[in-house]
Design an enzyme around this catalytic site. Structure first.
Site, PDB file in Angstrom:
ATOM      1  N   ASP A   1      58.504  34.838  26.226  1.00 58.22           N
ATOM      2  CA  ASP A   1      57.964  33.572  26.755  1.00 58.22           C
ATOM      3  C   ASP A   1      56.686  33.876  27.538  1.00 58.22           C
ATOM      4  O   ASP A   1      55.785  33.050  27.618  1.00 58.22           O
ATOM      5  CB  ASP A   1      58.962  32.908  27.717  1.00 58.22           C
ATOM      6  CG  ASP A   1      60.262  32.519  27.047  1.00 58.22           C
ATOM      7  OD1 ASP A   1      60.258  32.252  25.828  1.00 58.22           O
ATOM      8  OD2 ASP A   1      61.297  32.531  27.736  1.00 58.22           O
TER       9      ASP A   1
ATOM     10  N   LYS B   1      78.580  31.478  23.830  1.00 60.78           N
ATOM     11  CA  LYS B   1      78.319  30.291  23.004  1.00 60.78           C
ATOM     12  C   LYS B   1      79.115  30.460  21.714  1.00 60.78           C
ATOM     13  O   LYS B   1      79.169  31.552  21.157  1.00 60.78           O
ATOM     14  CB  LYS B   1      76.826  30.147  22.696  1.00 60.78           C
ATOM     15  CG  LYS B   1      76.481  28.845  21.960  1.00 60.78           C
ATOM     16  CD  LYS B   1      74.981  28.681  21.731  1.00 60.78           C
ATOM     17  CE  LYS B   1      74.663  27.360  21.011  1.00 60.78           C
ATOM     18  NZ  LYS B   1      73.212  27.214  20.730  1.00 60.78           N
TER      19      LYS B   1
ATOM     20  N   ASP C   1      74.006  27.784  33.601  1.00 61.03           N
ATOM     21  CA  ASP C   1      73.050  26.963  32.834  1.00 61.03           C
ATOM     22  C   ASP C   1      73.547  25.532  32.807  1.00 61.03           C
ATOM     23  O   ASP C   1      74.601  25.231  32.219  1.00 61.03           O
ATOM     24  CB  ASP C   1      72.949  27.502  31.391  1.00 61.03           C
ATOM     25  CG  ASP C   1      72.003  28.679  31.277  1.00 61.03           C
ATOM     26  OD1 ASP C   1      71.813  29.180  30.142  1.00 61.03           O
ATOM     27  OD2 ASP C   1      71.454  29.094  32.323  1.00 61.03           O
TER      28      ASP C   1
ATOM     29  N   ASP D   1      71.470  20.480  24.559  1.00 64.23           N
ATOM     30  CA  ASP D   1      70.669  20.890  25.730  1.00 64.23           C
ATOM     31  C   ASP D   1      69.974  19.683  26.376  1.00 64.23           C
ATOM     32  O   ASP D   1      68.795  19.742  26.740  1.00 64.23           O
ATOM     33  CB  ASP D   1      69.626  21.945  25.346  1.00 64.23           C
ATOM     34  CG  ASP D   1      70.262  23.292  25.010  1.00 64.23           C
ATOM     35  OD1 ASP D   1      69.597  24.096  24.332  1.00 64.23           O
ATOM     36  OD2 ASP D   1      71.415  23.528  25.415  1.00 64.23           O
TER      37      ASP D   1
HETATM   38  C1  DIG Z   1      70.544  29.489  25.258  1.00 63.93           C
HETATM   39  O1  DIG Z   1      71.492  28.709  25.920  1.00 63.93           O
HETATM   40  C2  DIG Z   1      70.201  30.699  26.065  1.00 63.93           C
HETATM   41  C3  DIG Z   1      68.749  31.025  25.987  1.00 63.93           C
HETATM   42  O2  DIG Z   1      68.071  29.845  26.296  1.00 63.93           O
HETATM   43  C4  DIG Z   1      68.577  32.026  27.074  1.00 63.93           C
HETATM   44  O3  DIG Z   1      68.608  33.303  26.497  1.00 63.93           O
HETATM   45  C5  DIG Z   1      69.772  31.869  27.965  1.00 63.93           C
HETATM   46  C6  DIG Z   1      69.362  31.903  29.401  1.00 63.93           C
HETATM   47  O4  DIG Z   1      69.604  30.725  30.069  1.00 63.93           O
HETATM   48  N1  DIG Z   1      70.408  30.624  27.491  1.00 63.93           N
HETATM   49 MN    MN Z   2      71.692  28.796  28.098  1.00 63.77          MN
HETATM   50 MN    MN Z   3      72.399  25.648  24.947  1.00 69.76          MN
END
Ligand code: DIG
Ligand code: MN
Ligand code: MN
Length: 388
Positions: free
Chosen positions: A60, A186, A248, A260
């Site tokens: 990034d 995930k 997150d 998201d």
């Molecule tokens: C996806 O949920 C992942 C990527 O956006 C990143 O590697 C990680 C960090 O928040 N979340």
């Molecule tokens: Mn994430």
């Molecule tokens: Mn996500």
């Protein structure tokens, strides 16, 4: 600009990844709809909105094909932007999912050369994160998985994943970076099935590592919601194990791809209970919005998204205070505490086994007594619906 009780401030520890507000609106079925936002612009705008910090994947900030001179320039300019805004870099991570070299995974690719390249890329990305003072290093294994189990034995993949995490824990120690390493689970997307799909799977692997104390979790709302799980339960288990290193925040409708969405914009009740857990526990870590604006939005909409993410969290935080201040809720919770729900009500074999063995139970009375959760939940909903 609105000035009220829901104005975010750096002490709230709200952070965004460069890739979140910088998301250009590309999706599998459409081209980008927004121009690329440069890191320096992102830092300035988020700082003005009251955010605490910004996070990045290595690429990034420094594109894969950047020369050493370009890298140095980009790093220098970003440091200047951070210094001018007062923004921090609390978390860093590696992009181990964009480059086609990782098409079969990074740490768990069947190709041993790719596995070694993934370690080299991560070591260099850890160097970059440390250069900006990041304290948490996230591992999201977006490509660690399969579309067909004919490809690999998941037992071998776990061994490769453990090798990589052990290797990088040693690098963290050898370099003196003192990162808290955080695995982000995930269940799927972009791979058909991703290894370490939930908080539970990740916790199980962590305890098999050489340095389990260095490794924790970065759970994400959308990822557990995709799995049909109650996200607050997973966060609570990670938190209770001392493993909630980062989080997150976003929003997600069940049964869909990883949306998201802006925090709080889908499941209001779950968002409330997540904020309640974080606030009641005194969670002092970063509140990272790993989310992005709708593809319909222009740049103004991106900043609406960022401001709304933080504002909604603070509104939920005020609802948590209303919940705790509500006298009837207090009475209901006190009654539950008297029945044995008070925090710290433990049972131990040595102390209690004989007492419990000899105890006389009034089973008909126990069978007949309810818990008043309908009233408790109704009062909660009335606070959330703004009528209490
Ligand atoms: C996806 O949920 C992942 C990527 O956006 C990143 O590697 C990680 C960090 O928040 N979340
Ligand atoms: Mn994430
Ligand atoms: Mn996500």
């Amino acid at each position: 600009m609105t000035t009220d009780a829901y104005m975010p401030r750096p002490e709230h520890h709200f952070t965004f990844g460069l890739w979140t507000v910088g998301n250009p609106g590309r999706d599998p079925f459409g081209d980008p709809v927004r121009p690329v936002l440069l890191p320096n612009v992102i830092v300035e705008k988020l700082g003005a909105l009251g955010a605490y910090g910004v996070n990045f994947h290595d690429n990034d900030l420094v594109p894969r094909d950047a020369t050493a001179a370009e890298r140095d320039r980009l790093v220098r300019e970003f440091k200047t932007a951070l210094a001018n805004s007062g923004m921090r870099v609390p978390m860093a991570t590696t992009n181990l999912f964009g480059d086609p070299v990782f098409r079969d995974g990074a740490f768990t690719s069947n190709d041993g050369t790719v596995r070694r390249y993934a370690l080299q890329k991560t070591m260099r990305a850890m160097d970059l994160g440390a250069e900006f003072g990041a304290e948490v290093y996230v591992f999201w294994g977006g490509r660690e998985g399969v579309e067909t189990n004919a490809a690999k034995d998941a037992r071998e993949a776990m061994k490769w994943f453990r090798d990589a995490l052990n290797f990088l824990c040693e690098y963290n120690i050898a370099q003196g970076y003192n990162f808290k390493l955080a695995i982000e689970p995930k269940p799927n997307e972009p791979r058909g099935d991703i290894f370490l799909p939930t908080i539970g799977h990740a916790l199980a692997l962590i305890y098999t590592l050489d340095h389990p104390d260095l490794v924790g979790l970065n759970p994400e709302v959308a990822h557990d919601t995709i799995s049909g799980l109650d996200f607050t339960h997973g966060v609570a288990q990670a938190m209770e194990a001392g493993k909630l290193f980062h989080i997150d925040l976003n929003a997600q409708k069940p049964g869909r791809y990883d949306q998201d969405h802006r925090f709080g914009s889908e499941d209001v009740k779950q968002s409330f209970f997540l904020v309640k857990l974080l606030e009641d526990s005194g969670y002092a870590g970063m509140k990272h919005f790993d989310s992005h604006a709708y593809r319909t939005e222009d740049e103004a909409g991106v900043w609406d998204f960022a401001a709304g993410s933080m504002r909604s969290y603070l509104i939920f935080k005020e609802k948590v205070a209303a919940f705790h201040a509500d006298p009837e809720i207090g009475q209901l919770l006190s009654a539950l505490a008297e029945r044995g729900a008070a925090p710290g009500a433990r049972i131990g074999f040595t102390r209690d086994s004989q007492t419990i063995k000899d105890e006389q139970f009034d089973l008909p009375a126990l069978r007949a007594r309810g818990y008043a959760y309908e009233r408790l939940d109704q009062l909660t909903m009335e606070i959330l619906l703004g009528v209490r």
